[in-house]
Motif scaffolding. Structure first.
Motif, PDB file in Angstrom:
ATOM      1  N   ALA A 178       0.857  -1.187   0.000  1.00  0.00           N
ATOM      2  CA  ALA A 178       0.000   0.000   0.000  1.00  0.00           C
ATOM      3  C   ALA A 178       0.889   1.231   0.000  1.00  0.00           C
ATOM      4  O   ALA A 178       1.910   1.270   0.690  1.00  0.00           O
ATOM      5  CB  ALA A 178      -0.913   0.022   1.217  1.00  0.00           C
ATOM      6  N   PHE A 179       0.503   2.225  -0.789  1.00  0.00           N
ATOM      7  CA  PHE A 179       1.214   3.496  -0.738  1.00  0.00           C
ATOM      8  C   PHE A 179       0.799   4.254   0.507  1.00  0.00           C
ATOM      9  O   PHE A 179      -0.383   4.277   0.874  1.00  0.00           O
ATOM     10  CB  PHE A 179       0.915   4.331  -1.981  1.00  0.00           C
ATOM     11  CG  PHE A 179       1.626   3.844  -3.209  1.00  0.00           C
ATOM     12  CD1 PHE A 179       2.968   4.091  -3.390  1.00  0.00           C
ATOM     13  CD2 PHE A 179       0.947   3.111  -4.168  1.00  0.00           C
ATOM     14  CE1 PHE A 179       3.631   3.639  -4.507  1.00  0.00           C
ATOM     15  CE2 PHE A 179       1.592   2.652  -5.296  1.00  0.00           C
ATOM     16  CZ  PHE A 179       2.945   2.914  -5.468  1.00  0.00           C
ATOM     17  N   LEU A 180       1.769   4.898   1.139  1.00  0.00           N
ATOM     18  CA  LEU A 180       1.453   5.684   2.316  1.00  0.00           C
ATOM     19  C   LEU A 180       0.634   6.912   1.911  1.00  0.00           C
ATOM     20  O   LEU A 180       1.058   7.689   1.056  1.00  0.00           O
ATOM     21  CB  LEU A 180       2.740   6.147   3.009  1.00  0.00           C
ATOM     22  CG  LEU A 180       3.397   5.131   3.939  1.00  0.00           C
ATOM     23  CD1 LEU A 180       4.759   5.637   4.369  1.00  0.00           C
ATOM     24  CD2 LEU A 180       2.527   4.857   5.145  1.00  0.00           C
ATOM     25  N   PRO A 181      -0.521   7.101   2.523  1.00  0.00           N
ATOM     26  CA  PRO A 181      -1.349   8.272   2.222  1.00  0.00           C
ATOM     27  C   PRO A 181      -0.876   9.489   3.021  1.00  0.00           C
ATOM     28  O   PRO A 181      -1.623  10.082   3.806  1.00  0.00           O
ATOM     29  CB  PRO A 181      -2.749   7.811   2.644  1.00  0.00           C
ATOM     30  CG  PRO A 181      -2.492   6.847   3.753  1.00  0.00           C
ATOM     31  CD  PRO A 181      -1.186   6.149   3.429  1.00  0.00           C
ATOM     32  N   ASP A 182       0.377   9.866   2.830  1.00  0.00           N
ATOM     33  CA  ASP A 182       0.946  10.952   3.622  1.00  0.00           C
ATOM     34  C   ASP A 182       0.635  12.309   2.997  1.00  0.00           C
ATOM     35  O   ASP A 182       0.089  12.417   1.892  1.00  0.00           O
ATOM     36  CB  ASP A 182       2.450  10.755   3.826  1.00  0.00           C
ATOM     37  CG  ASP A 182       3.217  10.640   2.515  1.00  0.00           C
ATOM     38  OD1 ASP A 182       2.679  11.066   1.465  1.00  0.00           O
ATOM     39  OD2 ASP A 182       4.355  10.139   2.537  1.00  0.00           O
TER      40      ASP A 182
END
Length: 373
Positions: free
Chosen positions: A224-228
């Motif tokens: 998962a890509f970090l939702p930063d």
């Protein structure tokens, strides 16, 4: 009879005639001029180049966060045959019994070959070289791209496609929903509200992947890509720039909505070029359900109408989002249309592991619009 050699741009180009390099600032601008001729509309070419310059200065892209690769003719560095961008991202990778945080990853985007050089295999040649260069120079675990030319081309190059479910909510023309009562009260988010929520979201997503590594399907790898905030603010910068250009200086003031009762929120992106409000990410509190998500979707519909956007788009809608949208449709009758489908004509997610490792055991979590580039 003339004995002059044919100009390079008119000649057939072979792989041996080409060289892959990282673009100089001048070459980067040339690529923007080339692909802008196809992609700028309805903006002008200068406005399009201005948007790309603005995006290159965001937190996600600055200080080497984005790399511009070009394939050019050996004898003429200004003769660009194909080009692409590689944007560094952060991701989570969970193996059975283990989770790795802040793993480097990347998004490959803006693949472009000028029309006069197409049909010669130059884009494929460039991408193979870029894949090798990125595998060597980056410690990235994997990369993704979003295909606008179907599934087969990139799959053949080692980028297998992944599922692409989406929900489109279409508002009836002329229907005004902006004064309708909210089922679940919400607060609209400004830029200042988002960083803290992103930090919480990243921590919660890491906990989810840890649980999946412990309790999920055996032998599966979860990514998962970090939702930063760096990722979200890249989208915000893009939307704000286009809004100022296309809406006579209008500023985007809201970035999403949050429930005041419960602990759920979403972010959105005003895509004026596609005439849609795109939901970047939906975050549902552990104790919240479809009712809270319904309030968030109502807020998104109102925001869309205030900007004259007839559609709200949600990628990878979860169970609560689907139930909430269906409830809104039941209440709205013919004032709201829902379409659940699979993207086949654009933004098809594709993922490649470092070294071309098989991805048949990879499950892509949170494959929502925030990860697009």
């Amino acid at each position: 009879m003339s004995t002059d050699a044919a100009p390079l741009e008119a000649a057939t180009i072979t792989k041996d005639d080409t060289l892959l390099t990282e673009a100089t600032p001048h070459q980067r601008n040339l690529t923007w001029e080339l692909n802008g001729a196809s992609w700028a509309g309805p903006m002008s070419l200068d406005e399009y180049i201005g948007r790309e310059q603005a995006l290159s200065e965001t937190a996600l892209s600055a200080n080497g966060g984005i790399r511009y690769f070009i394939l050019h003719h050996k004898s003429d560095p200004s003769l660009i045959l194909s080009a692409c961008e590689v944007l560094t991202k952060r991701a989570l990778v969970a193996h059975p019994g283990k989770v790795i945080t802040t793993v480097p990853s990347y998004g490959l985007a803006s693949v472009f070959t000028p029309p006069r050089f197409r049909g010669q295999g130059l884009a494929s040649h460039m991408l193979r070289l870029v894949q090798s260069a990125v595998d060597t120079s980056l410690s990235a675990e994997f990369g993704v791209l979003y295909s606008d030319i179907g599934r087969s081309f990139y799959t053949h190059l080692g980028w297998p496609s992944f599922p692409s479910p989406q929900l489109t909510m279409q508002i009836e023309t002329g229907h005004d929903n902006t004064s309708a009562a909210q089922d679940a009260p919400v607060t609209l988010l400004t830029d200042d509200d988002v960083p803290e929520l992103c930090a919480r979201d990243c921590a919660q997503l890491q906990s989810r992947l840890e649980r999946l590594a412990r309790d999920g399907e055996g032998g599966k790898k979860y990514v998962a890509f970090l939702p930063d905030y760096a990722q979200m603010s890249w989208h915000f910068a893009r939307a704000s720039y286009v809004a100022r250009v296309m809406r006579d200086g209008r500023e985007v003031k809201t970035r999403g909505a949050r429930t005041t009762v419960g602990d759920s929120w979403l972010y959105w992106d005003h895509d004026l070029r596609e005439n849609k409000l795109k939901v970047l990410r939906v975050v549902k509190g552990e104790k919240d359900g479809a009712a809270e998500v319904k309030g968030l979707l109502q807020a998104a519909l109102k925001e869309a109408q205030e900007w004259g956007l007839p559609k709200v788009l949600v990628w990878a809608p979860g169970e609560e989002t689907s139930l909430a949208a269906t409830e809104l449709w039941r209440e709205g009758g013919d004032k709201l249309a829902l379409v659940f489908d699979e993207r086949e004509d654009g933004s098809i997610p594709s993922l490649r592991w470092k070294g071309g490792e098989d991805v048949g055991n990879v499950l892509w979590e949170a494959n929502e619009y925030y990860a697009w580039c």
